[in-house]
Design an enzyme around this catalytic site. Sequence first.
Site, PDB file in Angstrom:
ATOM      1  N   HIS B  17      -3.488   9.191 -32.402  1.00  0.00           N
ATOM      2  CA  HIS B  17      -2.843   7.873 -31.978  1.00  0.00           C
ATOM      3  C   HIS B  17      -3.900   7.227 -31.024  1.00  0.00           C
ATOM      4  O   HIS B  17      -4.075   6.144 -31.243  1.00  0.00           O
ATOM      5  CB  HIS B  17      -1.350   7.590 -31.329  1.00  0.00           C
ATOM      6  CG  HIS B  17      -0.529   8.521 -32.123  1.00  0.00           C
ATOM      7  ND1 HIS B  17       0.556   9.407 -31.756  1.00  0.00           N
ATOM      8  CD2 HIS B  17       0.151   7.894 -33.315  1.00  0.00           C
ATOM      9  CE1 HIS B  17       1.423   9.778 -32.604  1.00  0.00           C
ATOM     10  NE2 HIS B  17       1.072   8.734 -33.826  1.00  0.00           N
ATOM     11  N   LYS B  41      18.648   8.217 -34.772  1.00  0.00           N
ATOM     12  CA  LYS B  41      17.542   9.468 -34.973  1.00  0.00           C
ATOM     13  C   LYS B  41      17.619  10.065 -33.731  1.00  0.00           C
ATOM     14  O   LYS B  41      17.792   9.494 -32.574  1.00  0.00           O
ATOM     15  CB  LYS B  41      16.345   8.811 -35.490  1.00  0.00           C
ATOM     16  CG  LYS B  41      16.288   8.506 -36.768  1.00  0.00           C
ATOM     17  CD  LYS B  41      14.893   8.321 -37.233  1.00  0.00           C
ATOM     18  CE  LYS B  41      14.789   7.789 -38.903  1.00  0.00           C
ATOM     19  NZ  LYS B  41      13.542   6.729 -39.025  1.00  0.00           N
ATOM     20  N   ARG B  92      -3.970   9.290 -42.438  1.00  0.00           N
ATOM     21  CA  ARG B  92      -4.688  10.489 -42.495  1.00  0.00           C
ATOM     22  C   ARG B  92      -4.990  11.132 -43.627  1.00  0.00           C
ATOM     23  O   ARG B  92      -5.864  11.971 -44.063  1.00  0.00           O
ATOM     24  CB  ARG B  92      -3.767  11.452 -41.670  1.00  0.00           C
ATOM     25  CG  ARG B  92      -3.694  11.143 -40.065  1.00  0.00           C
ATOM     26  CD  ARG B  92      -2.730  12.149 -39.616  1.00  0.00           C
ATOM     27  NE  ARG B  92      -1.269  11.467 -40.042  1.00  0.00           N
ATOM     28  CZ  ARG B  92      -0.161  11.957 -39.661  1.00  0.00           C
ATOM     29  NH1 ARG B  92      -0.158  12.835 -38.688  1.00  0.00           N
ATOM     30  NH2 ARG B  92       0.897  11.500 -40.088  1.00  0.00           N
ATOM     31  N   SER B 130       2.824  14.459 -34.574  1.00  0.00           N
ATOM     32  CA  SER B 130       3.615  14.698 -33.417  1.00  0.00           C
ATOM     33  C   SER B 130       4.526  15.924 -33.892  1.00  0.00           C
ATOM     34  O   SER B 130       5.112  16.982 -32.854  1.00  0.00           O
ATOM     35  CB  SER B 130       4.659  13.448 -33.239  1.00  0.00           C
ATOM     36  OG  SER B 130       3.774  12.395 -32.775  1.00  0.00           O
TER      37      SER B 130
END
Lengths: 159, 159, 159, 159, 159, 159
Positions: B17, B41, B92, B130
Amino acid sequence: MNKAMYTGSFDPITFGHVNIIKRAAKIVDELLVLVCFSASKQYLFSPEERVALIQESIATLGLKNVKVSFYEGLVVDYAMKHNISLLVRGMRAVSDFEHESAMSRINNELYSEIETIGLFSDPGVSHISSRFVKEIAKNNGSLQGLVPEPVQIKIKEKL
Amino acid sequence: MNKAMYTGSFDPITFGHVNIIKRAAKIVDELLVLVCFSASKQYLFSPEERVALIQESIATLGLKNVKVSFYEGLVVDYAMKHNISLLVRGMRAVSDFEHESAMSRINNELYSEIETIGLFSDPGVSHISSRFVKEIAKNNGSLQGLVPEPVQIKIKEKL
Amino acid sequence: MNKAMYTGSFDPITFGHVNIIKRAAKIVDELLVLVCFSASKQYLFSPEERVALIQESIATLGLKNVKVSFYEGLVVDYAMKHNISLLVRGMRAVSDFEHESAMSRINNELYSEIETIGLFSDPGVSHISSRFVKEIAKNNGSLQGLVPEPVQIKIKEKL
Amino acid sequence: MNKAMYTGSFDPITFGHVNIIKRAAKIVDELLVLVCFSASKQYLFSPEERVALIQESIATLGLKNVKVSFYEGLVVDYAMKHNISLLVRGMRAVSDFEHESAMSRINNELYSEIETIGLFSDPGVSHISSRFVKEIAKNNGSLQGLVPEPVQIKIKEKL
Amino acid sequence: MNKAMYTGSFDPITFGHVNIIKRAAKIVDELLVLVCFSASKQYLFSPEERVALIQESIATLGLKNVKVSFYEGLVVDYAMKHNISLLVRGMRAVSDFEHESAMSRINNELYSEIETIGLFSDPGVSHISSRFVKEIAKNNGSLQGLVPEPVQIKIKEKL
Amino acid sequence: MNKAMYTGSFDPITFGHVNIIKRAAKIVDELLVLVCFSASKQYLFSPEERVALIQESIATLGLKNVKVSFYEGLVVDYAMKHNISLLVRGMRAVSDFEHESAMSRINNELYSEIETIGLFSDPGVSHISSRFVKEIAKNNGSLQGLVPEPVQIKIKEKL
């Protein structure tokens, strides 16, 4: 190519699904749209609601050879019991392709009579998924162009 | 290209990031890094903690045109309200590309003013996620080279 | 290439896994098949059951250089402690490839001694996944050709 | 895992190839780097030149178990004749993966003794290809960081 | 984000290219559309013809910040000489993404000032390629919806 | 689903093609296998030879609804002239999927009556390509399991 089946969660039906139904209905004699569910999974709409939303969403298209139903269990078991040997799948992206490819092999191993045909998602709707639709609906975003009107109305009532 | 927005969960921010923030800050006038979350969430860090970690992680980079905030809701709603028409995304892998491609279409349909630009992940950090970071942290693995120092410290306190 | 490790959830072992074990056992001196688990995740079989199923499934293959064990934690920590520097991975599809590629980088960053080799899934079993197997088992479908006999028996008892 | 073979055009060798050679040399007893060519194709360097460039490029690495040779014909025929049953392949991207996957099946069908292992390209060199290198060289661009010094010198003489 | 460059063969320009030009022109101050060519490759149109076709195809769009030119050589050399640090790329499919990702790394290594941004192809035109267009034209198929009118006319004269 | 068409270069027909022909013949009333060629491209076999090889390769399968022919031009033009609205495509890998997806859109834009269905390649033959076959044949490798016997014989005469 008498009977074919187009299965999915349809939670809820999107314009992507409608597009596949319209195109599949043209190339087979009878098309069964089958809402699949698993008692252990959570859905926004009940199987009965999903069937109703599909029926309302395709009502004006004049597709006389399309029926809608729901089922819990292996798709291919349903197919064999109802003498259906053709599965129709929509493919939007590479990830869809690989999943569908593996599924078609599994299904063909369970019953060698079963054949799967893939339709390439129409460019105008290939970005739509039921998951995106629910995400947008939860945040009061516009569903115009993503789902048929009956779904737009019903999803607001739910959320 | 006045204002742009780089959104994500940032739970927590990684060197992947940071790399995108640095590069995006060079090509736009103002960059807003927006921590997105959904009440339904589960996250490791609260939105406020994630904002703080981002700020600490980029503090020494001298990026004067970068702000950090958080928001629950549709990213594009926030963008429209704050007069931001450009979304920046890092890509990515192939799976990222397909997801981002569909998202950019959805967002563009919600508001036609919205444009999305993708930056290709830097080779040195394109493997970091992450999710991997949390997995390693839970098992007391080294996070050297994966996340900035403030995250390395804070994540140990959490777990 | 003395010792190598083939890790996974193996919940349960499939013919896809068996194929990789057989092939890996040929190219390394010792192969450890390691059942990985996380206390926070839900599995159908306990780690001990999975180890037993793997042992029973490969019992008749005469693989004298294969051992089976289980572990909770970072795979590479286990590898380092046991002086194993080679990880073996099976690759079925593009999504596997990208995941494994990122994992191999992460592992190599944690310990630079660690190397990962990928084996291409055999065409006859590349469509099989433990998730598919459980889905079919829950719906009383045939697992013939998908999992070894010990698994076919044990999974019926479980469900 | 006694003997392995790493094949390619190596027209010319890049730092991507060097990385694979170094890593493969660590996990096998003997590694043969084999320059493949076809009389009907056009190359920048002759097979002999390519062998020399590989040898010069790895000379300082102290890899005592690596040999370099060239061959016109089916890779697996060479492997069988020289009692080599392991092929090493580098995988940079999804397209590489699919090609290598198909090749490994073909080779395994030609000779069932042949096994292929894939190494994931190192992030720092996964973007390099011989084609890019030649394109840049033709336009007098810098090859620093892309190919070893002997190649940088020789390619200038050629073009 | 002052100046950006959108490069390609444009042999000939398609509605896919026009879409990227329109969108890129909105997010940068100045956009240079650069026709690239290599003396050793064969094209249907000369560089000058391709420039003219681009200019005619975008003439009615009122894009005041777009210029068109041509160049033989490394794209990044041209960019550096003209003080342009931003490259714009259109991405249609996974294969495009991987190619562009590698290219952006190469270019960034040649000159670290160079940054590449990718725009996701619009669904309505993401299937169009110059190669398809020429194939259809050779066989007298309709190019309606694939290329702008000036190209439709000119390509008939050529073939 | 009266008439369908399966097109390709078939230079030469492989067991991958035979598999698609068998499966397609089951789901449509009439199947035309159409050898396509372009005067500007080079092939190993003439269109007439390729037609003959297809006919010999499927002779023993008892497929009464399959015809074979050849054509130079746009596939969809032939389809329209012969009142065929369905194209059948085999999909082996991700790269195939993306190419076929774009082709199906192009064809559907040329004639909106045209629909394309994709069949997922059978695992046992999904690695075979005509290009690989020719490569192996040139090097005197075994074509057992790759192409039907008539092709094995004929290709040896050619090379």
